[in-house]
Design an enzyme around this catalytic site. Sequence first.
Site, short mmCIF file in Angstrom:
data_model
loop_
_atom_site.label_atom_id
_atom_site.label_comp_id
_atom_site.label_asym_id
_atom_site.label_seq_id
_atom_site.Cartn_x
_atom_site.Cartn_y
_atom_site.Cartn_z
N THR A 143 -4.19 15.64 -64.92
CA THR A 143 -3.84 16.68 -64.29
C THR A 143 -3.77 16.99 -62.61
O THR A 143 -5.06 16.87 -61.75
CB THR A 143 -4.55 18.90 -64.40
OG1 THR A 143 -4.56 18.85 -66.00
CG2 THR A 143 -3.86 19.93 -63.58
N LYS B 298 1.28 23.87 -65.79
CA LYS B 298 0.05 23.33 -66.18
C LYS B 298 -1.25 24.36 -64.98
O LYS B 298 -2.50 25.12 -65.57
CB LYS B 298 -1.08 22.31 -66.24
CG LYS B 298 -2.05 21.62 -66.19
CD LYS B 298 -3.02 22.35 -67.36
CE LYS B 298 -4.67 21.98 -67.29
NZ LYS B 298 -5.10 20.34 -67.30
N LYS C 187 -11.71 21.38 -59.27
CA LYS C 187 -10.83 20.38 -58.82
C LYS C 187 -9.06 21.25 -59.26
O LYS C 187 -8.04 20.91 -58.09
CB LYS C 187 -10.40 18.92 -59.99
CG LYS C 187 -10.00 17.73 -59.31
CD LYS C 187 -8.29 17.76 -60.19
CE LYS C 187 -9.01 17.47 -62.23
NZ LYS C 187 -7.55 17.33 -61.85
#
Lengths: 294, 294
Positions: free
Chosen positions: B99, B174, B242
């Site tokens: 990701t 995502k 993150k």
Amino acid sequence: MNSLPRIAFLGTGLMGAPMACNLLKAGYAVSCYNRTIAKTAPVVAAGGVAHATAAQAARGAAVIVSCVTDGPDVEQVLLGDQGAVTAATSGAIFVDMSTIAPAMAISLGERLRDRGLRFVEAPVTGGTVGAINGTLSILVGGPEADVAEVRPVLAAMGKTITHCGGWGAGQGVKLCNQIMGAMNLLGVCEAMSLAHGMGIDPEILIKALGGGAAASWALQNLAPKIIAGNWAPGFMVDTQQKDMRLVAQAAEQAGVALPGAALVTQLWRSAQAHGEGSEGIHALAKVLQRLSAK
Amino acid sequence: MNSLPRIAFLGTGLMGAPMACNLLKAGYAVSCYNRTIAKTAPVVAAGGVAHATAAQAARGAAVIVSCVTDGPDVEQVLLGDQGAVTAATSGAIFVDMSTIAPAMAISLGERLRDRGLRFVEAPVTGGTVGAINGTLSILVGGPEADVAEVRPVLAAMGKTITHCGGWGAGQGVKLCNQIMGAMNLLGVCEAMSLAHGMGIDPEILIKALGGGAAASWALQNLAPKIIAGNWAPGFMVDTQQKDMRLVAQAAEQAGVALPGAALVTQLWRSAQAHGEGSEGIHALAKVLQRLSAK
């Protein structure tokens, strides 16, 4: 001969009318009352009897159900001049199915108890669709024996009946439901705003993410309406804001900080400011879109 | 004789190792690399071959999968001194399953294209459980023909494979997933805080509300862990943060305001400040509890 007790139904609005009709379907006799008497029509058409005052509807009823908008409305219909309490028989059980402040539910329970009457709170989730299909979730608060006594009546209107605790606990769980539904919807709206801003087809979110950690009732049921630009209310912004006010009050009383609930309340206030108060709660998506001026 | 192409797998951590093992189970030969070589052990035990550099693992592989933490890690493992690009055959397809920022995915696609190499992004959702069981949802971005070519490889690791659009679109979807999962969890945590403050058993929320408008993956899967006080990570706060940083960057680039995502990021920052960064994301519940000092 009908062996089921007669039920008074006070408040035959968008939720109350189909709920009263389900009681008739289950074999109960229903006498009903609504401030705007025209709204009793669906119940009368299904075999109910309409009355001009809550007192008249309540006379002789074994169970007195109320389903109105807010606490002061419940007070009025039960304890007002021509309220149900003035005519209720001493063995009657009051079942309030409105969403009101937990503190108000406790207060109502105490005031009725002081008059020798019994009180159970039973707010619901599931919206008008659940009310029509008799599939509501009913969140009950009150003394065990009284809850047991009204359970068959509730079972005619809902599918999942949960005894959450004493007076106030059912309303408290209802407020928890509103918090989660609100935040799930905010997540959907923000995700759709980002998808829109990035040029991604928002349909993909429903198809690709509906089975995992992003899954929610809001993604499954409200995202398609947002994509279609269909703002018709399943549940209205104005009513949700009434509930969010109850959330804020209950949280303040309990000393609980709820930053997310506060935020989404402010965003819905913007929807109200833009004249979208009588649209569905998913009009929240328009607030987010306006924030990003796209 | 094995007719399936050989796959290089770069990054055999908590997600990558079981994913590489599923490729082996499906009949692919796998050469693998990990910065900390000890973490290749599960893949080697399942029949893979470990190499000391990404370049060595990539040599002769038809498909080069990377599954590392963030964009700079992908750059290093692909384009660094001993990166996969230095040894890749010209027909190879790179599939990045990390990701990372959508803008970084686009940049990687362009840089590889300029070297005559092909690139597909394929970030996943479903966590370590999905990685082990091969039930990940895979969000693919890239040219149609390249996506079609790697689809059988992806099918060995995931259940739902969605082609979201060109480079960046898979990463964008995502990020939308992370936003919704985050907000759903915040709703659960605030509802549980209010229930706690009101003296309501939080188990009732799961039982009574799991089928309606409050329903979410978080309520079903994370609320029980919160009640049990089990803070072990399915997905870590630090890693979620993150991802929330990627959300904030992508939203800034797209000019999209995301107040809810910003709020929950700040609340998780408080978890990190309290030393809970390596706990599960549901440690958010402890932040809410501390806000209310209960």
